[in-house]
Design a protein around this motif. Sequence first.
Motif, short mmCIF file in Angstrom:
data_model
loop_
_atom_site.label_atom_id
_atom_site.label_comp_id
_atom_site.label_asym_id
_atom_site.label_seq_id
_atom_site.Cartn_x
_atom_site.Cartn_y
_atom_site.Cartn_z
N GLU A 226 0.52 -7.19 8.09
CA GLU A 226 1.56 -6.24 7.76
C GLU A 226 2.90 -6.76 8.30
O GLU A 226 2.95 -7.32 9.39
CB GLU A 226 1.22 -4.88 8.37
CG GLU A 226 1.90 -3.73 7.72
CD GLU A 226 2.84 -2.99 8.66
OE1 GLU A 226 3.73 -2.31 8.15
OE2 GLU A 226 2.69 -3.13 9.89
N ASN B 219 0.63 5.55 6.06
CA ASN B 219 -0.22 4.95 5.02
C ASN B 219 0.49 3.79 4.33
O ASN B 219 -0.14 2.87 3.84
CB ASN B 219 -0.57 5.99 3.96
CG ASN B 219 -1.55 7.02 4.48
OD1 ASN B 219 -2.69 6.71 4.78
ND2 ASN B 219 -1.08 8.25 4.63
N GLU B 220 1.82 3.87 4.30
CA GLU B 220 2.60 2.88 3.57
C GLU B 220 2.63 1.56 4.33
O GLU B 220 2.79 1.54 5.54
CB GLU B 220 4.03 3.39 3.36
CG GLU B 220 4.11 4.64 2.51
CD GLU B 220 5.50 5.25 2.45
OE1 GLU B 220 6.42 4.67 3.06
OE2 GLU B 220 5.64 6.30 1.81
N GLU C 171 -11.26 0.22 6.12
CA GLU C 171 -10.95 -0.45 4.85
C GLU C 171 -11.44 -1.88 4.80
O GLU C 171 -11.41 -2.52 3.75
CB GLU C 171 -9.44 -0.39 4.60
CG GLU C 171 -8.93 1.03 4.53
CD GLU C 171 -7.41 1.12 4.43
OE1 GLU C 171 -6.92 1.99 3.70
OE2 GLU C 171 -6.72 0.32 5.10
N HIS D 58 -0.63 6.78 -0.45
CA HIS D 58 -2.04 7.19 -0.57
C HIS D 58 -2.98 6.02 -0.32
O HIS D 58 -4.16 6.09 -0.67
CB HIS D 58 -2.29 7.79 -1.97
CG HIS D 58 -1.39 8.94 -2.29
ND1 HIS D 58 -1.53 10.18 -1.70
CD2 HIS D 58 -0.31 9.02 -3.11
CE1 HIS D 58 -0.57 10.98 -2.16
NE2 HIS D 58 0.18 10.31 -3.00
N ARG D 59 -2.46 4.94 0.22
CA ARG D 59 -3.21 3.70 0.48
C ARG D 59 -3.68 3.04 -0.81
O ARG D 59 -4.67 2.30 -0.81
CB ARG D 59 -4.45 3.91 1.39
CG ARG D 59 -4.20 4.23 2.84
CD ARG D 59 -3.35 3.23 3.58
NE ARG D 59 -4.06 2.18 4.27
CZ ARG D 59 -3.44 1.27 5.03
NH1 ARG D 59 -2.11 1.30 5.18
NH2 ARG D 59 -4.12 0.32 5.62
N ASN D 60 -2.96 3.28 -1.90
CA ASN D 60 -3.28 2.56 -3.14
C ASN D 60 -2.65 1.17 -3.09
O ASN D 60 -1.53 1.01 -2.64
CB ASN D 60 -2.75 3.33 -4.36
CG ASN D 60 -3.53 4.60 -4.58
OD1 ASN D 60 -4.76 4.63 -4.46
ND2 ASN D 60 -2.82 5.68 -4.86
N HIS E 257 -8.39 -4.58 0.75
CA HIS E 257 -7.07 -4.80 0.12
C HIS E 257 -6.80 -6.30 -0.07
O HIS E 257 -6.29 -6.72 -1.11
CB HIS E 257 -5.96 -4.17 0.96
CG HIS E 257 -6.10 -2.69 1.11
ND1 HIS E 257 -6.18 -1.84 0.02
CD2 HIS E 257 -6.18 -1.90 2.21
CE1 HIS E 257 -6.29 -0.59 0.46
NE2 HIS E 257 -6.30 -0.60 1.79
N LEU F 23 0.88 -1.17 0.00
CA LEU F 23 0.00 0.00 0.00
C LEU F 23 0.91 1.22 0.00
O LEU F 23 1.84 1.30 0.82
CB LEU F 23 -0.90 0.00 1.24
CG LEU F 23 -1.78 -1.25 1.41
CD1 LEU F 23 -2.53 -1.22 2.74
CD2 LEU F 23 -2.77 -1.38 0.24
N ARG G 213 -1.92 8.03 8.89
CA ARG G 213 -3.06 7.40 8.22
C ARG G 213 -4.35 7.81 8.94
O ARG G 213 -4.37 7.87 10.18
CB ARG G 213 -2.93 5.88 8.25
CG ARG G 213 -4.09 5.15 7.59
CD ARG G 213 -3.78 3.68 7.44
NE ARG G 213 -3.99 2.94 8.67
CZ ARG G 213 -5.15 2.35 9.00
NH1 ARG G 213 -6.18 2.43 8.18
NH2 ARG G 213 -5.24 1.67 10.11
#
Length: 381
Positions: free
Chosen positions: A231, A210-211, A92, A51-53, A96, A48, A86
């Motif tokens: 994570e 966010n990463e 979410e 930007h949490r993409n 993901h 991620l 974040r």
Amino acid sequence: YKRSREPSGDQNPHKRHGAAVTLATNRQMYERNFPLYKQPVEVGCFSLDSHRNFFNDHRQMRYYVQPSKCPEFNLRDGYTDRFIKRDDGVKERLDHLLKWILANRDKIQNRDQTSSSSLVLGVDFVTWRGHLTKVLTTPYETHEGWLLAASKFGGTVYISEVETEAARTDREKRSERQEEMMYWGYKFEQYACADGVDGTPDPGGVVNTNEAFCTVVQTRLADHKLLFSGEVDCRVSDADAPPAPACYVELKTSAEICTPKQRSNFHRYKLLKWWAQSFLPGVPQIVAGFRDHDGVVVSMETIQTSKISQLIKNEFNCWKPTVCMNFCSDFLSFVKSVVKEDDPRLVYLFTWDPHRDVSYTVHRDSQYSFIPEWYVKELRS
Ligand code: A3P
Ligand code: MG
Ligand code: MG
């Protein structure tokens, strides 16, 4: 749930024979032999960005860099000017992980290739590692309850956490000191990790929470086939390191230990959470940074996850890994016995408060539904 208060068959954690309506959480009920827990196998990973993409690759993987003998890590540095936090008000759910599943259906092991339905993943449960950590520590938790939403779709039960009222209140009322101390753990990661295999840490950079880099593992607990993601902080950089997840390193910070009482509390409370979090995905080592009240790291220690159960053996009346794993196994059996209808819009909401049994309620097309339509459509196609 009146019937659940009937006297139960002594050692049976399900309070009623047949379809149980509640599940006991007393630790004595789970002191059996350690259940089968297969070595977790990494089947993939994802990243991620700031930007949490979502990216279906390891671009956010970081490498552990052993600090010099006496590091001078000031965990407060950068809190006011180099910190992007974040938004933890954004939920979410499993999104993901569901994106990873859609992109990697072929990588899930023991999938029945002959099954006519592409819907069938061949696993019993899909969830986050963090949700399972909460289940594992339940028999020993005295303060924080939980809410876990479960839906069955294509024969797999998906489990996604729902924030409790108490957790939301705590989150919204955090003191400035608490907010800053939450940053310290991430700052420690920045001091101990490099972006590249031959890189060096950059303590002057921005900490952006966010990463994330996440591993996806498959394993089996008793007769439950699990697929979950968690994570991962970093990996060792040696070229001859074992394959993931055995090369991963969990980083942790904790207050320095000055008294026997502090050591005992560390064993009883911190090591339980650290063990549960790393044991589940098969992360073998934890690097701990002990810090003073001003956020300065005063010592570091590497703890082998497999040695934690020995470390705590001298504590009177301490937690036991077997209780955690047997409770988790029985909880998943309980979920299987309750979640019968295969419908992504139907949620069975499992509730637990300290000193209580686990119970549940059922909700159709409610705020609790969490399996997104894009996932249902794509998996059915
Ligand atoms: P520490 O655990 O060193 O305090 P993780 O260790 O799981 O990778 O998480 C990184 C950091 O996120 C933690 O570092 C902590 O600062 C913060 N964090 C994670 N979970 C938290 C929680 N439930 N409450 C407060 N902070 C949390
Ligand atoms: Mg982490
Ligand atoms: Mg960590």
